[in-house]
Design a protein around this motif. Structure first.
Motif, PDB file in Angstrom:
ATOM      1  N   GLY A 158       8.773 -65.825 -46.141  1.00 17.71           N
ATOM      2  CA  GLY A 158      10.154 -65.514 -46.517  1.00 17.71           C
ATOM      3  C   GLY A 158      10.243 -64.319 -47.446  1.00 17.71           C
ATOM      4  O   GLY A 158      11.115 -63.456 -47.297  1.00 17.71           O
ATOM      5  N   LEU A 159       9.307 -64.239 -48.405  1.00 17.89           N
ATOM      6  CA  LEU A 159       9.296 -63.098 -49.329  1.00 17.89           C
ATOM      7  C   LEU A 159       8.953 -61.808 -48.577  1.00 17.89           C
ATOM      8  O   LEU A 159       9.567 -60.762 -48.808  1.00 17.89           O
ATOM      9  N   ALA A 160       7.978 -61.889 -47.655  1.00 17.45           N
ATOM     10  CA  ALA A 160       7.632 -60.705 -46.841  1.00 17.45           C
ATOM     11  C   ALA A 160       8.863 -60.246 -46.061  1.00 17.45           C
ATOM     12  O   ALA A 160       9.195 -59.058 -46.026  1.00 17.45           O
ATOM     13  N   PHE A 161       9.566 -61.213 -45.451  1.00 14.85           N
ATOM     14  CA  PHE A 161      10.759 -60.893 -44.664  1.00 14.85           C
ATOM     15  C   PHE A 161      11.808 -60.192 -45.524  1.00 14.85           C
ATOM     16  O   PHE A 161      12.399 -59.190 -45.125  1.00 14.85           O
ATOM     17  N   GLN A 162      12.023 -60.710 -46.734  1.00 11.50           N
ATOM     18  CA  GLN A 162      13.046 -60.146 -47.618  1.00 11.50           C
ATOM     19  C   GLN A 162      12.686 -58.727 -48.055  1.00 11.50           C
ATOM     20  O   GLN A 162      13.541 -57.841 -48.069  1.00 11.50           O
ATOM     21  N   VAL A 163      11.419 -58.505 -48.408  1.00 11.20           N
ATOM     22  CA  VAL A 163      11.012 -57.167 -48.850  1.00 11.20           C
ATOM     23  C   VAL A 163      11.133 -56.175 -47.685  1.00 11.20           C
ATOM     24  O   VAL A 163      11.610 -55.046 -47.863  1.00 11.20           O
ATOM     25  N   VAL A 164      10.749 -56.617 -46.483  1.00  8.89           N
ATOM     26  CA  VAL A 164      10.904 -55.754 -45.295  1.00  8.89           C
ATOM     27  C   VAL A 164      12.385 -55.404 -45.103  1.00  8.89           C
ATOM     28  O   VAL A 164      12.750 -54.240 -44.868  1.00  8.89           O
ATOM     29  N   ASP A 165      13.237 -56.404 -45.209  1.00  9.24           N
ATOM     30  CA  ASP A 165      14.677 -56.199 -45.069  1.00  9.24           C
ATOM     31  C   ASP A 165      15.177 -55.177 -46.089  1.00  9.24           C
ATOM     32  O   ASP A 165      16.005 -54.321 -45.780  1.00  9.24           O
ATOM     33  N   ASP A 166      14.667 -55.296 -47.306  1.00  8.89           N
ATOM     34  CA  ASP A 166      15.087 -54.410 -48.389  1.00  8.89           C
ATOM     35  C   ASP A 166      14.598 -52.977 -48.172  1.00  8.89           C
ATOM     36  O   ASP A 166      15.272 -52.016 -48.546  1.00  8.89           O
ATOM     37  N   ILE A 167      13.434 -52.830 -47.545  1.00 10.60           N
ATOM     38  CA  ILE A 167      12.926 -51.487 -47.224  1.00 10.60           C
ATOM     39  C   ILE A 167      13.799 -50.868 -46.124  1.00 10.60           C
ATOM     40  O   ILE A 167      14.183 -49.700 -46.192  1.00 10.60           O
ATOM     41  N   ILE A 231       8.856 -46.552 -51.486  1.00 17.16           N
ATOM     42  CA  ILE A 231       8.866 -47.247 -50.191  1.00 17.16           C
ATOM     43  C   ILE A 231       7.447 -47.654 -49.762  1.00 17.16           C
ATOM     44  O   ILE A 231       7.233 -48.812 -49.386  1.00 17.16           O
ATOM     45  N   PRO A 232       6.434 -46.753 -49.871  1.00 14.11           N
ATOM     46  CA  PRO A 232       5.057 -47.203 -49.581  1.00 14.11           C
ATOM     47  C   PRO A 232       4.615 -48.367 -50.477  1.00 14.11           C
ATOM     48  O   PRO A 232       3.934 -49.288 -50.017  1.00 14.11           O
ATOM     49  N   ARG A 233       5.030 -48.364 -51.740  1.00 13.70           N
ATOM     50  CA  ARG A 233       4.647 -49.455 -52.642  1.00 13.70           C
ATOM     51  C   ARG A 233       5.322 -50.773 -52.223  1.00 13.70           C
ATOM     52  O   ARG A 233       4.699 -51.839 -52.251  1.00 13.70           O
ATOM     53  N   ALA A 234       6.576 -50.673 -51.825  1.00 14.90           N
ATOM     54  CA  ALA A 234       7.285 -51.871 -51.355  1.00 14.90           C
ATOM     55  C   ALA A 234       6.642 -52.381 -50.059  1.00 14.90           C
ATOM     56  O   ALA A 234       6.503 -53.590 -49.851  1.00 14.90           O
ATOM     57  N   ARG A 235       6.226 -51.439 -49.199  1.00 16.26           N
ATOM     58  CA  ARG A 235       5.572 -51.818 -47.945  1.00 16.26           C
ATOM     59  C   ARG A 235       4.261 -52.572 -48.236  1.00 16.26           C
ATOM     60  O   ARG A 235       3.969 -53.590 -47.616  1.00 16.26           O
ATOM     61  N   ALA A 236       3.501 -52.073 -49.225  1.00 18.56           N
ATOM     62  CA  ALA A 236       2.245 -52.739 -49.600  1.00 18.56           C
ATOM     63  C   ALA A 236       2.533 -54.151 -50.127  1.00 18.56           C
ATOM     64  O   ALA A 236       1.775 -55.093 -49.876  1.00 18.56           O
ATOM     65  N   MET A 237       3.637 -54.292 -50.848  1.00 25.32           N
ATOM     66  CA  MET A 237       4.025 -55.605 -51.370  1.00 25.32           C
ATOM     67  C   MET A 237       4.322 -56.571 -50.219  1.00 25.32           C
ATOM     68  O   MET A 237       3.843 -57.715 -50.204  1.00 25.32           O
ATOM     69  N   ALA A 238       5.087 -56.100 -49.230  1.00 25.03           N
ATOM     70  CA  ALA A 238       5.414 -56.932 -48.061  1.00 25.03           C
ATOM     71  C   ALA A 238       4.143 -57.313 -47.309  1.00 25.03           C
ATOM     72  O   ALA A 238       3.980 -58.458 -46.866  1.00 25.03           O
ATOM     73  N   GLU A 239       3.227 -56.354 -47.167  1.00 23.22           N
ATOM     74  CA  GLU A 239       1.963 -56.623 -46.466  1.00 23.22           C
ATOM     75  C   GLU A 239       1.146 -57.688 -47.203  1.00 23.22           C
ATOM     76  O   GLU A 239       0.523 -58.543 -46.574  1.00 23.22           O
ATOM     77  N   GLY A 240       1.169 -57.623 -48.536  1.00 17.03           N
ATOM     78  CA  GLY A 240       0.461 -58.625 -49.343  1.00 17.03           C
ATOM     79  C   GLY A 240       1.008 -60.024 -49.093  1.00 17.03           C
ATOM     80  O   GLY A 240       0.246 -60.973 -48.852  1.00 17.03           O
ATOM     81  N   PHE A 241       2.334 -60.156 -49.114  1.00 16.74           N
ATOM     82  CA  PHE A 241       2.950 -61.468 -48.863  1.00 16.74           C
ATOM     83  C   PHE A 241       2.618 -61.968 -47.450  1.00 16.74           C
ATOM     84  O   PHE A 241       2.312 -63.143 -47.249  1.00 16.74           O
ATOM     85  N   ALA A 242       2.693 -61.055 -46.471  1.00 17.22           N
ATOM     86  CA  ALA A 242       2.433 -61.441 -45.078  1.00 17.22           C
ATOM     87  C   ALA A 242       0.990 -61.911 -44.907  1.00 17.22           C
ATOM     88  O   ALA A 242       0.715 -62.908 -44.233  1.00 17.22           O
TER      89      ALA A 242
END
Length: 273
Positions: A158-167, A231-242
């Motif tokens: 869910g957190l990965a999904f939200q961060v992706v949505d936010d990006i 944006i790359p940092r947010a992407r890395a965050m989403a990847e971490g959650f996933a």
């Protein structure tokens, strides 16, 4: 879908029982109710390119429709006759309201922490997936360690999904998003990319604090976010959650439903590419 995949992955040869089906329906009702209310609060005219309930009718109808779905979900939930499941899903309904309030309290607040953002994201998006995944395990009679894993799977997904949505709010087009791009930032909702950008581009804070009141403010803010490492940092965050979500289900026996569940984190990330 997740709620139906979990019992099938736990017992690949088992039949899907009526209680699992009902849990999936309840989860969907709660989700729909939250979207109807969310659109009213955000004053969104469209969702995924379709007119929202309140823009097709009016705010009163939309609030009542959301309330009706929550009430309906609660009734069916009580009839499952499983106190643990009732506790899990009523927690979700509390979290959804909590997340909506938190989001409103921190509008245009450049001093908010990542913790605040993640708590809001958990309440608004991840709680439903986490608690309904755990509830599916409860109905399948799993022991507590495995229930914790199911909860963690849903939470991180869910957190990965939200961060992706936010990006995507910063990188997608209006057509792709089904709503105007950068609508979160324009409304003063500061998500992962904006919070990372505030660390790198202090000038962004001034634009947000004056609520983009001057001509060109929003465009300038967007350029600041898109022009740094946010944006790359947010992407890395989403990847971490996933990645964390995918790790949690290693104990499930090999099966098609298990493969489908373990493919979900990558599917969530695939919206970025």
């Amino acid at each position: 879908g997740i709620v139906l995949l979990i019992p099938r992955a736990i017992a690949p040869d088992g039949e899907l029982g009526p209680r699992h089906r009902r849990l999936a329906e309840i989860t969907e009702m709660i989700h729909t109710a939250s979207l109807v209310h969310d659109d009213v609060v955000d004053e969104a005219a469209t969702r995924r390119g379709v007119d929202t309930v309140h823009s097709r009718f009016n705010h009163r109808v939309a609030v009542l429709a959301g309330d009706f779905l929550f009430a309906q979900a609660s009734w069916h939930l009580a009839n499952l006759d499983d106190l643990d499941v009732v506790k899990l899903l009523s927690r979700v309904i509390m979290d959804l309201a909590d997340g909506e309030i938190r989001q409103g309290l921190f509008r245009y607040d450049t001093g908010q922490t990542f913790e605040t953002y993640l708590e809001k994201s958990y309440c608004k998006t991840a709680s439903l997936i986490a608690n309904s995944s755990r509830a599916a395990g409860v109905l399948s009679g799993l022991e507590s360690q495995k229930l914790d894993d199911l909860y963690r799977f849903g939470r991180q997904l869910g957190l990965a999904f939200q961060v992706v949505d936010d990006i995507l709010d910063f990188t997608g087009s209006d057509q792709q998003l089904g709503k105007p791009a950068a609508s979160d930032l324009a409304s003063g909702y500061l998500t992962a990319p904006a919070l990372f950008a505030l660390e790198e581009r202090p000038a962004l804070a001034g634009l947000i604090e004056r609520e983009f009141s001057e001509a060109g403010d929003l465009e300038q803010a967007l350029e600041l976010v898109r022009g740094c490492e946010a944006i790359p940092r947010a992407r890395a965050m989403a990847e971490g959650f996933a990645h964390e979500a995918a790790e949690t289900l290693a104990w499930l026996p090999p099966s098609e439903p298990r493969s489908a569940l373990r493919a979900l984190p990558d599917f969530v990330l695939s919206r970025l590419y």
